[in-house]
Design an enzyme around this catalytic site. Structure first.
Site: not given
Ligand code: 5GP
Ligand code: MG
Length: 178
Positions: A102, A106, A134, A155-156, A162, A168
């Site tokens: 992955e 997040d 995170k 946010f990164v 992206d 990217r």
């Molecule tokens: P989760 O389901 O764990 O909350 O979300 C994961 C997805 O959220 C990641 O695969 C990514 O696509 C997006 N995401 C979460 N935080 C960030 C971030 O800081 N930057 C970017 N570019 N995408 C993020």
């Molecule tokens: Mg993703």
């Protein structure tokens, strides 16, 4: 190093590519050790993980395979109301050692919804390798065996990640400027 503008937002350098490559070598060394003789199947989650997966995979010296899937999210009828299903998963996972790759964990919602689909196919083992986590944002019991970096809840972009489709291809990782 300079700030970059992606769409309407300014991002500042956060983790340089040399440091990223160093951490990836360390993770690969662990995977090489743990999976020697097991022919693990790495499954990269598109789009965000493609660069991390490529770099990590290149550092593997053991016999290993790689495949990529996309996840589609839709409102299900289950109690969670959130279902994630895999597109393009053609491999037979039965008895295989799986490493999910992955870009970032997040909240953990994506993997929490998707992991049952993997387990349903009766693999021998399932572990997660993630470029970023995170911890402050995590809402589910998801633990990655291999994490390159733990970061704050900001946010990164870059290194495969992206902001609305852009950023990217930045070789380094950038963080949103306050
Ligand atoms: P989760 O389901 O764990 O909350 O979300 C994961 C997805 O959220 C990641 O695969 C990514 O696509 C997006 N995401 C979460 N935080 C960030 C971030 O800081 N930057 C970017 N570019 N995408 C993020
Ligand atoms: Mg993703």
């Amino acid at each position: 190093m300079k700030d970059v503008t992606v769409h309407d937002k300014v991002f500042t350098p956060f983790i340089v590519k040399e440091r990223i490559q160093q951490r990836i070598s360390e993770l690969a060394a662990e995977i090489n050790k743990e999976y020697a003789g097991k022919n693990p199947l790495m499954i990269g989650i598109l789009n965000g993980s493609f660069i991390f997966a490529a770099d990590l995979f290149r550092e593997l010296t053991i016999e290993a395979e790689i495949s990529f899937i996309k996840l589609a999210s839709y409102k299900g009828t289950s109690s969670t109301g959130h279902v994630v299903t895999a597109i393009g998963m053609e491999e037979d996972l039965h008895g295989r050692h799986i490493v999910i790759v992955e870009d970032i964990i997040d909240t953990g919602t994506t993997l929490h919804s998707f992991l049952p689909e993997i387990h349903h196919r009766q693999p021998a083992s399932v572990k997660i390798a993630t470029f970023l986590t995170k911890p402050a944002a995590l809402k589910h019991d998801i633990t990655a065996a291999y994490t390159a970096f733990e970061i704050d809840n900001k946010f990164v972009v870059g290194y495969g990640l992206d902001y609305n489709g852009l950023g990217r291809n930045l070789p380094d990782l950038y963080i949103l400027k306050e």
